[in-house]
Enzyme design. Structure first.
Site, PDB file in Angstrom:
ATOM      1  N   ARG A   1     -30.163  18.312 -33.104  1.00 31.97           N
ATOM      2  CA  ARG A   1     -31.605  18.407 -33.353  1.00 31.97           C
ATOM      3  C   ARG A   1     -32.012  19.848 -33.624  1.00 31.97           C
ATOM      4  O   ARG A   1     -33.078  20.313 -33.223  1.00 31.97           O
ATOM      5  CB  ARG A   1     -32.428  17.808 -32.194  1.00 31.97           C
ATOM      6  CG  ARG A   1     -32.204  16.320 -31.968  1.00 31.97           C
ATOM      7  CD  ARG A   1     -33.339  15.676 -31.167  1.00 31.97           C
ATOM      8  NE  ARG A   1     -33.514  16.255 -29.854  1.00 31.97           N
ATOM      9  CZ  ARG A   1     -32.895  15.840 -28.747  1.00 31.97           C
ATOM     10  NH1 ARG A   1     -32.049  14.814 -28.812  1.00 31.97           N
ATOM     11  NH2 ARG A   1     -33.124  16.416 -27.597  1.00 31.97           N
TER      12      ARG A   1
ATOM     13  N   ARG B   1     -35.734  20.838 -35.491  1.00 36.74           N
ATOM     14  CA  ARG B   1     -35.407  20.560 -36.891  1.00 36.74           C
ATOM     15  C   ARG B   1     -36.562  20.876 -37.836  1.00 36.74           C
ATOM     16  O   ARG B   1     -37.726  20.868 -37.449  1.00 36.74           O
ATOM     17  CB  ARG B   1     -34.994  19.090 -37.051  1.00 36.74           C
ATOM     18  CG  ARG B   1     -33.653  18.784 -36.430  1.00 36.74           C
ATOM     19  CD  ARG B   1     -33.333  17.318 -36.476  1.00 36.74           C
ATOM     20  NE  ARG B   1     -34.189  16.544 -35.578  1.00 36.74           N
ATOM     21  CZ  ARG B   1     -34.035  15.247 -35.361  1.00 36.74           C
ATOM     22  NH1 ARG B   1     -33.086  14.579 -35.998  1.00 36.74           N
ATOM     23  NH2 ARG B   1     -34.834  14.606 -34.519  1.00 36.74           N
TER      24      ARG B   1
ATOM     25  N   THR C   1     -32.125  14.105 -22.277  1.00 38.80           N
ATOM     26  CA  THR C   1     -31.884  14.898 -23.485  1.00 38.80           C
ATOM     27  C   THR C   1     -32.989  15.918 -23.754  1.00 38.80           C
ATOM     28  O   THR C   1     -32.731  16.983 -24.309  1.00 38.80           O
ATOM     29  CB  THR C   1     -31.696  13.971 -24.702  1.00 38.80           C
ATOM     30  OG1 THR C   1     -31.371  14.752 -25.852  1.00 38.80           O
ATOM     31  CG2 THR C   1     -32.946  13.141 -24.990  1.00 38.80           C
TER      32      THR C   1
ATOM     33  N   ASP D   1     -36.800  19.516 -29.967  1.00 38.80           N
ATOM     34  CA  ASP D   1     -36.420  19.212 -31.353  1.00 38.80           C
ATOM     35  C   ASP D   1     -36.763  20.419 -32.214  1.00 38.80           C
ATOM     36  O   ASP D   1     -37.937  20.768 -32.359  1.00 38.80           O
ATOM     37  CB  ASP D   1     -37.160  17.967 -31.843  1.00 38.80           C
ATOM     38  CG  ASP D   1     -36.587  17.398 -33.132  1.00 38.80           C
ATOM     39  OD1 ASP D   1     -36.008  18.180 -33.910  1.00 38.80           O
ATOM     40  OD2 ASP D   1     -36.729  16.184 -33.368  1.00 38.80           O
TER      41      ASP D   1
ATOM     42  N   ILE E   1     -33.221  10.255 -43.452  1.00 35.50           N
ATOM     43  CA  ILE E   1     -32.962  11.655 -43.138  1.00 35.50           C
ATOM     44  C   ILE E   1     -32.078  11.661 -41.905  1.00 35.50           C
ATOM     45  O   ILE E   1     -32.497  11.232 -40.825  1.00 35.50           O
ATOM     46  CB  ILE E   1     -34.270  12.420 -42.865  1.00 35.50           C
ATOM     47  CG1 ILE E   1     -35.195  12.331 -44.074  1.00 35.50           C
ATOM     48  CG2 ILE E   1     -33.971  13.871 -42.527  1.00 35.50           C
ATOM     49  CD1 ILE E   1     -36.577  12.875 -43.811  1.00 35.50           C
TER      50      ILE E   1
ATOM     51  N   CYS F   1     -24.628   8.996 -28.109  1.00 37.26           N
ATOM     52  CA  CYS F   1     -25.789   8.865 -28.986  1.00 37.26           C
ATOM     53  C   CYS F   1     -25.601   7.651 -29.889  1.00 37.26           C
ATOM     54  O   CYS F   1     -24.608   6.935 -29.789  1.00 37.26           O
ATOM     55  CB  CYS F   1     -25.976  10.136 -29.817  1.00 37.26           C
ATOM     56  SG  CYS F   1     -24.605  10.447 -30.966  1.00 37.26           S
TER      57      CYS F   1
END
Length: 200
Positions: free
Chosen positions: A95, A129, A115, A127, A51, A66
């Protein structure tokens, strides 16, 4: 989230020949992509799955901030070498916070924030997502058992919670450089990513 399969085509790449399939949310128009190989006939065993969330800076511009670009390319090579697998390429830039907010977060990282804190300073989650679309995409590809290529325990949990049969995890540690070493350490220390002791 109800997404639908809308298009597919063959896609030759420098890593080998793949099939590219597009899935779309009929309400929002949001699109996600499955890049697959060796799934023309329904697989009878576990399939390599990654993913991968969209990263314009890493995937397209080879950013050193990254490890996204190297992870994507290493996965394509691995799947081609094995002869079977799929990358679920989710359009969840930064994200899940979007490109503009991601660049704002980068600016905060330039000032010394990591981050996680950069997102929080923007009043955004570390995050954001979602993974609910993955079950629909894998069902369409007739993938019933997954060997998940990831270092992220949240992805393992998300797929398991969706009822997807994840039978194994395949670690992926590539792309470390002086510009992203602190970023990778933050993912390990604050986001529980599953790196090996000697990865840093």
């Amino acid at each position: 989230m109800a997404i639908e399969f809308v298009a597919t085509s063959k896609l030759p790449t420098k890593f080998g020949d793949f099939n590219i399939s597009v899935f779309q949310d009929p309400v929002t128009g949001e699109e996600h992509v499955a890049l697959s190989k060796g799934l023309e006939i329904a697989p009878t065993g576990p399939v390599l799955v990654r993913i991968h969330s969209e990263c314009l800076t890493g995937d397209a511009f080879a950013s050193l901030k990254c490890d996204c670009g190297p992870q994507l390319q290493a996965t394509q090579k691995l799947i081609n070498d094995v002869g079977q697998g799929v990358i679920l390429y989710l359009r969840q830039e930064g994200r899940g916070i979007g490109l503009t907010n991601k660049i704002r977060a980068y600016a905060l990282q330039d000032q010394g924030h990591d981050t996680v804190d950069a997102n929080l300073l923007l009043n955004l989650p570390a995050d954001a997502r979602r993974y609910d679309m993955c079950s629909i995409m894998l069902d369409h590809l007739q993938v019933k058992q997954v060997k998940l290529i990831t270092n992220n325990p949240l992805k393992l949990k998300a797929l398991t919670d969706l009822g997807i049969n994840v039978i194994d995890r395949v670690p992926l540690t590539v792309g470390k450089n002086p510009f992203n070493e602190q970023y990778l350490k933050t993912k390990k220390e604050r986001m529980a990513h599953l790196y090996q002791k000697d990865d840093f």
